[in-house]
Scaffold this active site. Structure first.
Site, PDB file in Angstrom:
ATOM      1  N   CYS A   1       0.826  -1.224   0.000  1.00  0.00           N
ATOM      2  CA  CYS A   1       0.000   0.000   0.000  1.00  0.00           C
ATOM      3  C   CYS A   1       0.854   1.265   0.000  1.00  0.00           C
ATOM      4  O   CYS A   1       0.337   2.367  -0.199  1.00  0.00           O
ATOM      5  CB  CYS A   1      -0.925   0.014   1.206  1.00  0.00           C
ATOM      6  SG  CYS A   1      -1.993  -1.422   1.280  1.00  0.00           S
TER       7      CYS A   1
ATOM      8  N   HIS B   1      -3.554   7.033   3.167  1.00  0.00           N
ATOM      9  CA  HIS B   1      -3.948   5.753   2.572  1.00  0.00           C
ATOM     10  C   HIS B   1      -5.267   5.329   3.220  1.00  0.00           C
ATOM     11  O   HIS B   1      -5.433   5.433   4.436  1.00  0.00           O
ATOM     12  CB  HIS B   1      -2.863   4.713   2.824  1.00  0.00           C
ATOM     13  CG  HIS B   1      -3.300   3.323   2.509  1.00  0.00           C
ATOM     14  ND1 HIS B   1      -3.920   3.001   1.326  1.00  0.00           N
ATOM     15  CD2 HIS B   1      -3.241   2.163   3.244  1.00  0.00           C
ATOM     16  CE1 HIS B   1      -4.208   1.707   1.326  1.00  0.00           C
ATOM     17  NE2 HIS B   1      -3.809   1.185   2.478  1.00  0.00           N
TER      18      HIS B   1
ATOM     19  N   ASN C   1     -10.317  -0.447   0.443  1.00  0.00           N
ATOM     20  CA  ASN C   1      -8.862  -0.286   0.438  1.00  0.00           C
ATOM     21  C   ASN C   1      -8.333  -0.662  -0.952  1.00  0.00           C
ATOM     22  O   ASN C   1      -8.290  -1.838  -1.297  1.00  0.00           O
ATOM     23  CB  ASN C   1      -8.262  -1.186   1.523  1.00  0.00           C
ATOM     24  CG  ASN C   1      -6.748  -1.090   1.608  1.00  0.00           C
ATOM     25  OD1 ASN C   1      -6.105  -0.510   0.732  1.00  0.00           O
ATOM     26  ND2 ASN C   1      -6.176  -1.673   2.645  1.00  0.00           N
TER      27      ASN C   1
HETATM   28  O1  UT7 Z   1      -3.715  -1.464   3.642  1.00  0.00           O
HETATM   29  C1  UT7 Z   1      -2.750  -1.589   4.624  1.00  0.00           C
HETATM   30  C2  UT7 Z   1      -2.896  -2.698   5.501  1.00  0.00           C
HETATM   31  N1  UT7 Z   1      -4.187  -3.060   5.981  1.00  0.00           N
HETATM   32  C3  UT7 Z   1      -4.731  -2.468   7.033  1.00  0.00           C
HETATM   33  O2  UT7 Z   1      -4.285  -1.453   7.469  1.00  0.00           O
HETATM   34  C4  UT7 Z   1      -5.868  -3.177   7.718  1.00  0.00           C
HETATM   35  C5  UT7 Z   1      -5.665  -3.108   9.205  1.00  0.00           C
HETATM   36  N2  UT7 Z   1      -6.648  -3.855   9.998  1.00  0.00           N
HETATM   37  C6  UT7 Z   1      -7.946  -3.523  10.075  1.00  0.00           C
HETATM   38  O3  UT7 Z   1      -8.432  -2.641   9.416  1.00  0.00           O
HETATM   39  C7  UT7 Z   1      -8.803  -4.265  11.073  1.00  0.00           C
HETATM   40  O4  UT7 Z   1      -7.986  -4.994  11.960  1.00  0.00           O
HETATM   41  C8  UT7 Z   1      -9.841  -5.218  10.415  1.00  0.00           C
HETATM   42  C9  UT7 Z   1     -10.920  -4.417   9.733  1.00  0.00           C
HETATM   43  C10 UT7 Z   1      -9.150  -6.146   9.465  1.00  0.00           C
HETATM   44  C11 UT7 Z   1     -10.522  -6.058  11.520  1.00  0.00           C
HETATM   45  O5  UT7 Z   1     -11.112  -5.207  12.473  1.00  0.00           O
HETATM   46  P1  UT7 Z   1     -10.906  -5.499  14.023  1.00  0.00           P
HETATM   47  O6  UT7 Z   1     -11.696  -4.514  14.759  1.00  0.00           O
HETATM   48  O7  UT7 Z   1      -9.419  -5.533  14.282  1.00  0.00           O
HETATM   49  O8  UT7 Z   1     -11.576  -6.917  14.184  1.00  0.00           O
HETATM   50  P2  UT7 Z   1     -10.928  -8.270  14.695  1.00  0.00           P
HETATM   51  O9  UT7 Z   1      -9.976  -8.803  13.691  1.00  0.00           O
HETATM   52  O10 UT7 Z   1     -10.439  -8.060  16.109  1.00  0.00           O
HETATM   53  O11 UT7 Z   1     -12.197  -9.210  14.745  1.00  0.00           O
HETATM   54  C12 UT7 Z   1     -13.262  -8.953  15.653  1.00  0.00           C
HETATM   55  C13 UT7 Z   1     -14.331 -10.019  15.406  1.00  0.00           C
HETATM   56  C14 UT7 Z   1     -13.768 -11.426  15.311  1.00  0.00           C
HETATM   57  O12 UT7 Z   1     -14.724 -12.295  15.894  1.00  0.00           O
HETATM   58  P3  UT7 Z   1     -14.518 -12.856  17.380  1.00  0.00           P
HETATM   59  O13 UT7 Z   1     -13.217 -13.627  17.353  1.00  0.00           O
HETATM   60  O14 UT7 Z   1     -14.451 -11.649  18.251  1.00  0.00           O
HETATM   61  O15 UT7 Z   1     -15.715 -13.714  17.594  1.00  0.00           O
HETATM   62  C15 UT7 Z   1     -13.728 -11.702  13.844  1.00  0.00           C
HETATM   63  O16 UT7 Z   1     -13.834 -13.066  13.537  1.00  0.00           O
HETATM   64  O17 UT7 Z   1     -14.953  -9.760  14.152  1.00  0.00           O
HETATM   65  C16 UT7 Z   1     -14.937 -10.947  13.371  1.00  0.00           C
HETATM   66  N3  UT7 Z   1     -14.876 -10.589  11.970  1.00  0.00           N
HETATM   67  C17 UT7 Z   1     -15.968 -10.349  11.223  1.00  0.00           C
HETATM   68  N4  UT7 Z   1     -17.273 -10.368  11.510  1.00  0.00           N
HETATM   69  C18 UT7 Z   1     -18.122 -10.062  10.530  1.00  0.00           C
HETATM   70  C19 UT7 Z   1     -13.780 -10.405  11.213  1.00  0.00           C
HETATM   71  N5  UT7 Z   1     -14.126 -10.047   9.965  1.00  0.00           N
HETATM   72  C20 UT7 Z   1     -15.482 -10.005   9.947  1.00  0.00           C
HETATM   73  C21 UT7 Z   1     -16.422  -9.699   8.969  1.00  0.00           C
HETATM   74  N6  UT7 Z   1     -17.740  -9.739   9.299  1.00  0.00           N
HETATM   75  N7  UT7 Z   1     -16.086  -9.345   7.717  1.00  0.00           N
END
Ligand code: UT7
Length: 357
Positions: A114, A254, A284
């Site tokens: 990115c 970004h 993204n």
């Molecule tokens: O482009 C440069 C690099 N990329 C980034 O900068 C992305 C950086 N990361 C993020 O934007 C975030 O970490 C994400 C959007 C990927 C995830 O958000 P989060 O608030 O960190 O969520 P998490 O990974 O802690 O997941 C929370 C919960 C999990 O469930 P449990 O374990 O709490 O039951 C996930 O399984 O949300 C669940 N989950 C979803 N639920 C519904 C993860 N993805 C989804 C989804 N829909 N699409």
């Protein structure tokens, strides 16, 4: 030698196919509510079968060249920042060179995930300011939809396709791209990567079956590092430019996650009103996000000549960087001198010097 490199053209291309969160609800176990509240994304664009990173790049570059009133045959360098190239090799930039008819241009790709666009801008700026070239088309473009695991809800809801381009030209203006800083940390490379298909883990039926040719990410770790690194990079780029945050008219970050953007702004005590956000419509788009955002910011009147602009990016690698520039805008009907004018000017200088008084 040119004093500065300035952006004289800009443009973007986004595929017409829109994929909404509602559509994703039918593909994976997710919800519009989760995606919107956790990322800010409402919809993204998906390339159609015939569209590729190079075809989208070419469309964006044509718009940027028209704006700069530069003919393809006058382009000296084409740099494409991408991590979803048409081929492992040759470079996507070579496809763009041919499609544009940029018969005299050099062409190569830059891969810093990115951060690829900011990295490409750094290289192009160096080449222009050193006098090696007079102009470059700098592109950020991705077709990440082809590298998504559409069964993995933690990644497939995040990314989108598109391309953005700028034309960078030599200028004697006292300001231009004021600073570009780049950093990296390869010790955590596995936290955001496409594991297979390269020379380390070549593509086999097994890697395909295991989906190792697709994006994997440990989102939470990436998130935390992105916030700190982007804020630090912004401050470093400002210090190098000898400016403060109060001088910045617009920050163009970004677009990975609205919560990352808001936390970077908060950390810097920078008002969100002066931050450009379009993640809700594109998701993204990796290397394409900043040049698409620049083009939309200009189109919506949020970039005016003389504005100081802060670009900041973070991506796989890890890589991150920032740039401070003064927005130059379109030429006022006066192009900087081309090779012929410069030669004529040099001859006139000599004639002037040898003329008897
Ligand atoms: O482009 C440069 C690099 N990329 C980034 O900068 C992305 C950086 N990361 C993020 O934007 C975030 O970490 C994400 C959007 C990927 C995830 O958000 P989060 O608030 O960190 O969520 P998490 O990974 O802690 O997941 C929370 C919960 C999990 O469930 P449990 O374990 O709490 O039951 C996930 O399984 O949300 C669940 N989950 C979803 N639920 C519904 C993860 N993805 C989804 C989804 N829909 N699409």
């Amino acid at each position: 030698m040119a004093k500065n490199a300035v952006i004289t053209g800009w443009g973007f291309y986004a595929p017409s196919r829109v994929m909404t969160n509602a559509e994703l609800e039918r593909i994976v176990d997710t919800s519009d509510e989760w995606i919107t509240s956790r990322t800010g994304i409402r919809e993204r664009r998906i390339a159609s079968d015939g569209e590729t990173t190079s075809s989208m790049s070419t469309r964006a570059a044509r718009v940027a060249l028209d704006r700069a009133r530069l003919r393809p045959q006058d382009v000296q360098m084409i740099i494409v920042g991408t991590c979803s190239p048409d081929y492992v090799f040759p470079a996507t930039a070579c496809m763009v060179q041919n499609d544009l008819g940029a018969t005299r241009a050099g062409a190569f790709d830059i891969e810093a995930a990115c951060t690829s666009f900011v990295s490409a801008l750094a290289v192009a700026r160096g080449m222009v300011v050193s006098g090696a070239i007079q102009n470059a088309v700098v592109i950020g473009a991705e077709t990440l939809s082809r590298f998504l695991n559409w069964k993995d809800r933690t990644t497939c809801v995040l990314f989108g396709d598109g391309a953005g381009a700028v034309v960078l030209e030599a200028s004697n203006a006292s300001v231009g791209i004021e600073s570009v800083i780049l950093h990296s940390d390869g010790s955590q490379a596995e936290k955001l990567m496409i594991p297979a298909g390269g020379a380390r883990i070549p593509a086999t039926q097994g890697t395909l079956d295991r989906g190792q040719h697709l994006i994997t990410m440990q989102g939470g770790d990436v998130f935390k590092l992105a916030v700190k690194s982007m804020a630090d990079a912004a401050e470093e780029a400002l210090a190098e430019a000898g400016l403060g945050l109060d001088d910045i008219a617009l920050m163009v970050p970004h677009q990975a996650n609205i919560r990352i953007i808001e936390q970077v702004a908060k950390r810097l005590h920078f008002p969100m009103e002066r931050v450009f956000v379009n993640i809700q419509r594109y998701g993204n788009t990796s290397a394409a996000s900043i040049p698409i955002a620049i083009s939309e910011a200009e189109a919506t009147g949020r970039l005016r000549r003389g504005d100081k602009v802060l670009l900041v990016a973070f991506g796989g690698g890890f890589t991150w960087g920032a740039s401070v520039l003064e927005w130059f805008g379109a030429h006022d009907g006066v192009r900087p001198p081309g090779p012929l004018e410069r030669a004529r000017g040099a001859i006139e200088d000599v004639v002037e010097r040898v003329r008897p008084v």
